[in-house]
Design a protein around this motif. Structure first.
Motif, mmCIF file in Angstrom:
data_model
loop_
_atom_site.group_PDB
_atom_site.id
_atom_site.type_symbol
_atom_site.label_atom_id
_atom_site.label_comp_id
_atom_site.label_asym_id
_atom_site.label_seq_id
_atom_site.Cartn_x
_atom_site.Cartn_y
_atom_site.Cartn_z
ATOM 1 N N PHE A 191 11.205 2.413 10.757
ATOM 2 C CA PHE A 191 10.523 0.784 10.727
ATOM 3 C C PHE A 191 11.162 0.094 9.070
ATOM 4 O O PHE A 191 11.165 -1.895 8.802
ATOM 5 N N LEU A 192 10.578 1.216 8.200
ATOM 6 C CA LEU A 192 11.264 0.029 6.667
ATOM 7 C C LEU A 192 12.338 1.396 6.069
ATOM 8 O O LEU A 192 12.179 1.860 5.360
ATOM 9 N N PRO A 193 13.580 0.608 6.760
ATOM 10 C CA PRO A 193 14.285 1.490 5.888
ATOM 11 C C PRO A 193 14.817 1.866 4.601
ATOM 12 O O PRO A 193 15.348 2.541 4.190
ATOM 13 N N LEU A 194 14.903 0.910 4.315
ATOM 14 C CA LEU A 194 15.069 0.139 2.056
ATOM 15 C C LEU A 194 13.957 0.896 1.630
ATOM 16 O O LEU A 194 14.479 1.808 0.532
ATOM 17 N N VAL A 195 12.633 0.754 2.163
ATOM 18 C CA VAL A 195 11.889 1.456 1.300
ATOM 19 C C VAL A 195 11.412 2.481 1.563
ATOM 20 O O VAL A 195 11.650 3.230 0.522
ATOM 21 N N ASP B 159 -3.748 2.596 5.578
ATOM 22 C CA ASP B 159 -5.507 2.453 5.791
ATOM 23 C C ASP B 159 -6.195 3.943 5.428
ATOM 24 O O ASP B 159 -6.942 3.687 4.132
ATOM 25 N N SER B 160 -6.116 4.737 6.382
ATOM 26 C CA SER B 160 -6.384 6.271 5.775
ATOM 27 C C SER B 160 -6.217 6.660 4.041
ATOM 28 O O SER B 160 -7.272 7.178 3.616
ATOM 29 N N LEU B 161 -5.224 6.500 4.673
ATOM 30 C CA LEU B 161 -4.094 7.448 3.008
ATOM 31 C C LEU B 161 -5.316 6.882 1.321
ATOM 32 O O LEU B 161 -5.144 6.904 1.326
ATOM 33 N N ASN B 162 -4.718 5.325 1.413
ATOM 34 C CA ASN B 162 -5.028 4.912 0.769
ATOM 35 C C ASN B 162 -6.242 4.498 -0.243
ATOM 36 O O ASN B 162 -7.104 4.680 -0.799
ATOM 37 N N ASN B 163 -7.195 4.471 0.973
ATOM 38 C CA ASN B 163 -8.795 3.497 1.069
ATOM 39 C C ASN B 163 -9.403 4.880 1.248
ATOM 40 O O ASN B 163 -10.539 4.052 1.146
ATOM 41 N N PRO C 113 0.627 -1.577 -0.133
ATOM 42 C CA PRO C 113 0.125 -0.382 0.125
ATOM 43 C C PRO C 113 0.687 1.687 -0.059
ATOM 44 O O PRO C 113 0.304 2.205 -0.686
ATOM 45 N N ILE C 114 2.043 1.534 0.708
ATOM 46 C CA ILE C 114 3.014 2.401 1.101
ATOM 47 C C ILE C 114 3.570 2.291 -0.378
ATOM 48 O O ILE C 114 3.496 3.867 -1.322
ATOM 49 N N TRP C 115 3.321 1.982 -1.060
ATOM 50 C CA TRP C 115 4.120 1.648 -3.006
ATOM 51 C C TRP C 115 3.224 1.876 -3.463
ATOM 52 O O TRP C 115 3.721 2.885 -3.984
#
Length: 446
Positions: free
Chosen positions: A171-175, A124-128, A59-61
């Motif tokens: 939390f997600l250093p690479l992404v 979820d709020s951002l995407n959906n 979802p972030i991507w």
């Protein structure tokens, strides 16, 4: 399976395999969001890492990909800005501020799972919600009258994404690094400052009211699903009945569009659509009341109970505290309705479908079929197309009535070429919709 991880048993997936197939960030989030960082036990399960991919990373991507796709197509350079007056922009900016405050508080308390939970809820709020409801602002062709609104949308989403990636970095250093570089062109997100909530507007009242509107939408969609009515089929009306429903007035157009109804009605007459049912907690009441608990159950079943202003309930002469009962809001017989999560209002749908509404539903199904064929042919989102459709008479007549709508949605040039004929043989470009089989033929327009 509850057994200790063992090299002898080989009862775990090698970390290198997880890195290759799911990514190091997925495993990192899985562990940081688990009880293990609170000193608890963890049953390591690859399906939990798959859930991180499905619910967080993808979802972030997708949000980043959506922004980059349309910004590049429109040739728009976005910038960090929080001054938009658009309702949805104000909402997501207010939610972003709340997110920064909540994640900062959790991280200061070394509550990594709590911080991860806050981030997942926001994604979820951002995407959906925000992106789904704002999609037309990015999709619409740039016109002088809409230029400011479109720039507001890009600037707002850019601001939210650049703030979100900084929160995600531990939390997600690479992404987060990949997305941040793509958005800003800067060297590294890990050289950036932690977000300051003061940089974002505060509007807790708007955030709470919009979240209530989202609850109305999810409840309305659940009612549709329970009744077996597809979302693309328009319905006549949706009624929200209960306490303080007037706060939803500014959002009725969003609710109508999301649930696909022609009209949203607000009513404070809850009894016309639902009634509260008392459910005593026998496990708590039994030890206290003994045999008298049966009298309480009988009173609850017959509706002989009262609720006091302090929240307690009296049944069969006994006063019940909050922990000793629950109130369920049930729809009255003959209504198609369901209660909100707050249990203080009901959403009721008029599920009757007129011939006019049925025709519009067919047109929406046709749009989906055309868009699917666009994707199959790898057409660009900005490509104009010429469309030829072959279908039964019912589908063709429905398309004729809504031809302008269909053309606008799929970027078709000129009029659609319609052929009324039954489609039987299965070949490329054919699909089934509720009204029958449809054959779609597309060509990129010059």
């Amino acid at each position: 399976k509850g057994r200790k991880l063992s090299k002898k048993l080989r009862n775990y997936t090698e970390p290198e395999e997880i890195f290759e197939t799911k990514g190091a960030d997925a495993l990192r989030w899985y562990l940081m969001g688990s009880p293990i960082v609170r000193g608890g036990d963890l049953r390591l399960d690859d399906s939990g890492i798959d859930d991180v991919l499905r619910q967080v990373i993808i979802p972030i991507w997708n949000a980043y990909y959506f922004f980059a796709l349309y910004a590049n197509a429109d040739g728009i350079q976005a910038k960090a800005r929080t001054g938009s007056e658009e309702l949805l922009d104000r909402y997501i900016l207010a939610k972003t501020r709340q997110l920064v405050e909540a994640v900062t508080q959790r991280m200061d308390a070394y509550d990594l799972p709590g911080a991860a939970s806050e981030l997942e809820g926001f994604i979820d709020s951002l995407n959906n919600w925000y992106i789904r409801r704002s999609r037309d602002r990015f999709w619409a062709p740039a016109r002088p009258s809409s230029a400011d609104n479109k720039q507001d949308a890009y600037d707002t989403l850019y601001t939210v994404l650049t703030t979100l990636t900084r929160l995600l970095a531990p939390f997600l250093p690479l992404v987060s690094e990949e997305i941040h570089r793509g958005l800003t062109g800067e060297t590294s997100i890990h050289l950036c400052d932690w977000p300051d909530p003061a940089e974002l507007p505060a509007d807790p009242q708007l955030a709470a009211a919009m979240d209530r509107a989202r609850d109305v939408c999810s409840t309305g969609l659940r009612v549709r699903e329970d009744e077996g009515i597809r979302v693309r089929q328009p319905l006549l009306s949706l009624t929200v009945a209960g306490r303080e429903v007037d706060t939803l007035a500014p959002f009725t157009y969003l609710i109508a569009d999301e649930v696909n109804v022609k009209e949203v009605l607000l009513s404070d007459d809850l009894t016309a659509y639902g009634q509260f049912v008392l459910r005593p907690n026998g496990q708590v009441l039994g030890p206290r009341l003994g045999q008298d608990v049966q009298e309480v159950f009988a009173a609850a079943k017959s509706g002989r109970w009262e609720q006091s202003p302090d929240g307690t309930v009296t049944a069969a002469g006994h006063t019940l505290s909050d922990a000793e009962f629950e109130l369920a809001l049930n729809p009255v017989k003959g209504t198609t309705a369901a209660a909100l999560r707050t249990n203080d209002a009901l959403v009721a749908l008029d599920t009757s479908v007129s011939p006019e509404l049925a025709a519009e539903g067919i047109a929406r199904d046709v749009v989906r079929a055309i868009q699917a064929e666009r994707k199959n042919q790898d057409l660009d989102v900005t490509d104009r197309i010429a469309v030829k459709l072959t279908a039964g008479t019912e589908i063709v007549e429905a398309i004729k009535v809504h031809q302008t709508y269909v053309c606008e949605q799929v970027l078709a040039v000129g009029e659609l070429e319609l052929i009324a004929a039954e489609v039987e043989a299965v070949s490329a470009g054919e699909t089934d919709i509720d009204a029958g089989r449809l054959q779609v033929h597309l060509e990129r327009a010059e």
